[in-house]
Design a protein around this motif. Structure first.
Motif: not given
Length: 629
Positions: A396-398, A406-409, A490-491, A497-498
């Motif tokens: 899990t990616n947060v 979500p996440v952001a660059p 994981g995905t 932005v996040a």
């Protein structure tokens, strides 16, 4: 000061973050195995019968009084599918399960099938199949045991090199112990009284003395019997412990992670599952009861969602949901469980098996279906096995600040899973390494480009890493490879932005500093936290000071810098809207953003704890708080 606060926030995120709840998922398939005889699948086990490193299945069928009973061997393909079944006749009748072990010491897996008798006064049998090591077996050898031998425990009870057996006899309320010989045969049985109607047995070291003990589930007395082993093949008199209503099956394992073996007992008489936490000395605490359905019949233990905590899976041919015959109870790690989650199975599931059938490192499930589905074909009756492949995301990616998606660059990500690294290590230099403790993080973005990510921190359960600026917006796949080559996949969804704000404690105290400006532009920086008597981080109330003072806040977060404009960033403190002076790259710590706001209005003075909310391009960050005198 900013750097100190940054590091404190990141240290807290690394050590105490909690991942987003993982959704448990299985993909289901039915194995229709042509059998030579009419029969209903009853139970089984998994092993590697041909030594190819792929999990195989052994399933037994009960043909009733008019047809032979058989063992069906299903060799695995290593991808969750299996080759057509090969049938072996049993010597006994009414089989219930299969035990895999090397009974003759030749290094090849053998199979033992305990069978009930054909009627009153007829001895039970164990059908012993010696393996050839190529996936085939010799014809069954019959071992006579007491009437109605429905289960079997195997181990080295006298600590020699030969395997021994223990068989419960529900008619005589006894356990028969058969010590093994070197050639796969057994010595005459020694009898031990237990509770009434023992229907299940297991061998395990329940008191941690290095000697195998025995435990039975006794349907007639609603308890379990524990026989402590002496290490010489003999056992102490049975001690009993309550185990719900109608205990009929069970499993041993360390459910609460304290290093002591516990019991999970299926209570077929009440539709429940009883969890008995072990004291480490062969005794057990009072049962914790969990409602399952109507007639649960088998249980296994494994970490199905990959959070490092033991879970339980239970089959129920007449489940409360009627159409769903599998209940999974996700463990909390302390011996308690979440409410059951139900999954579809075949008709009348039983004989639950947990194993890795597609070699992805996650526990899958297989179960026999006592009532066959489909039609009879030219090869004979269709014997069904349901296979559930575990498709739960292992990673899990947060956001490392908000612990949400979500996440952001160009932001800091926290990945949660299990076996992510073989050590705990933080990066103590810059630039950040792309491999920390020999653990690597690769992200394949929506454009199909793979990126190697710099890492801040690695541990078995969590990895913090930086998401590069050139990551494409959209769905991305994350692959973490540990030093022992364990792969977790994981995905995650990458947005423009996040916004997330770092916190200094579990109560949501904002990672921030106070900038105080006095007349004459005299500036000072102050902390928003202090340490209490236990050295825990707690809020330090902010004093707005004299009316001539202006108080500003520097907030620290991640996922903010790519905002469309400063005008699209807002911060509210309680009901007050704070002017936003800056929102962008903090400049000293890779991936960290800084938001400068103020001055703080006098209206919050004396308010105590006040919530603070950051919004960036209409996306709200996690709510944090600050305290005011």
């Amino acid at each position: 000061m900013r750097t100190i606060v940054s590091l404190l926030a990141l240290a807290y995120a690394a050590s105490t973050g909690s991942a987003a709840t993982q959704t448990l998922n299985f993909s289901s398939s039915q194995i229709s195995t042509p059998a030579a005889f009419e029969g209903y699948a009853q139970g089984g086990a998994w092993g590697d019968f041909n030594g190819d490193g792929k999990s195989d299945l052994a399933i037994v069928t009960n043909g009733g009084s008019d047809h032979p009973q058989v063992l069906v061997i299903l060799l695995g393909n290593g991808d969750g599918t299996f080759q057509p079944g090969v049938v072996y006749p049993l010597t006994g009748r009414t089989p219930q399960t299969v035990v895999v072990a090397d009974f003759n010491g030749d290094g090849k897996q053998d199979l033992a099938v305990p069978c009930f008798s054909g009627g009153a006064g007829v001895p039970g049998e164990i059908s012993l199949f010696l393996g050839k090591g190529d996936g085939t077996f010799q014809s069954a050898v019959s071992i006579t045991v007491g009437n109605q031998a429905g289960w079997l425990a195997v181990g080295r009870f006298n600590n020699d090199a030969k395997l021994d057996m223990a068989v419960p006899n529900p008619n005589s309320n006894q356990v028969e112990v058969l010590l093994g010989n070197t050639n796969g045969t057994f010595q005459p049985a020694v009898i031990y009284p237990v509770g009434k109607g023992p229907s299940w047995i297991a061998a395990a070291d329940l008191n941690d003395d290095g000697k195998l003990d025995l435990v039975t589930a006794n349907y007639g007395t609603n308890d379990v019997s524990v026989l402590l082993g002496k290490g010489d093949g003999t056992f102490a008199a049975a001690a009993s412990f309550p185990a719900g209503s109608g205990p009929s099956s069970g499993v041993t394992g360390d459910i609460d992670g304290d290093g002591k073996l516990d019991l999970a007992i299926v209570d077929a008489g009440s539709g429940n599952l009883s969890v008995l936490l072990g004291n480490g000395d062969g005794t057990f605490q009072a049962p914790q009861v969990h409602s399952i359905g109507r007639i649960p019949n088998s249980v296994v233990i494994a970490d199905f969602d990959g959070d490092g905590k033991m879970d339980l899976a239970v089959t129920d041919p007449q489940s409360a949901t009627r159409s769903k015959g599998l209940a999974v109870l996700l463990g909390n790690g302390d011996g308690t469980f979440q409410l059951p989650v139900y999954f579809d199975t075949g008709q009348s599931p039983n004989g639950l098996i947990a194993g890795d059938f597609n070699k992805d490192g996650k526990p899958d499930l297989a179960m026999a279906n006592a009532f066959r589905e489909g039609t009879i074909d030219a090869a004979g009756s269709i014997v069904n096995v349901t296979v559930l492949i575990n498709t739960t995301a292992s990673l899990t990616n947060v956001s490392a600040a908000s612990f949400s998606a979500p996440v952001a660059p160009e932001m800091i990500i926290s990945a949660f899973g299990s076996h992510l690294a073989n050590e705990t290590k933080g990066a103590d230099y810059t630039p950040l390494p792309n491999s920390l403790g020999n653990t690597t993080v690769k992200v394949k973005d929506a454009a199909g480009v793979e990126h190697l990510c710099p890492e801040y921190y690695v541990s078995p359960g969590q990895v913090n890493y930086f998401l590069p600026k050139d990551i494409a917006i959209g769905a991305a796949t994350v692959t973490i490879t540990s030093s022992d080559r364990t792969v977790s996949i994981g995905t995650m969804q990458v947005a423009a932005v996040a916004p997330g704000l770092f916190m200094l404690n579990a109560n949501g105290l904002a990672a921030a500093v106070v900038l105080r400006v006095k007349p004459g532009n005299v500036q000072s920086v102050e902390n928003v936290y202090q340490l209490d008597a236990s050295n825990d981080v707690v809020a330090k109330p902010i004093d707005l000071g004299a009316a001539t003072d202006s108080v500003y806040l520097w907030l620290f977060g991640t996922g903010v810098r790519r905002r469309s404009s400063l005008a699209n960033v807002s911060v509210t403190l309680g009901t007050a809207n704070l002017p936003v002076l800056f929102a962008g790259d903090q400049g000293q710590y890779l991936g960290e953003d800084q938001i400068n706001v103020g001055p703080v209005p006098r209206s919050v003075a004396g308010s105590g704890s006040v919530d603070l909310v950051l919004t960036t391009d209409r996306l709200k960050a996690n709510t944090v708080n600050l305290a005011f005198k």
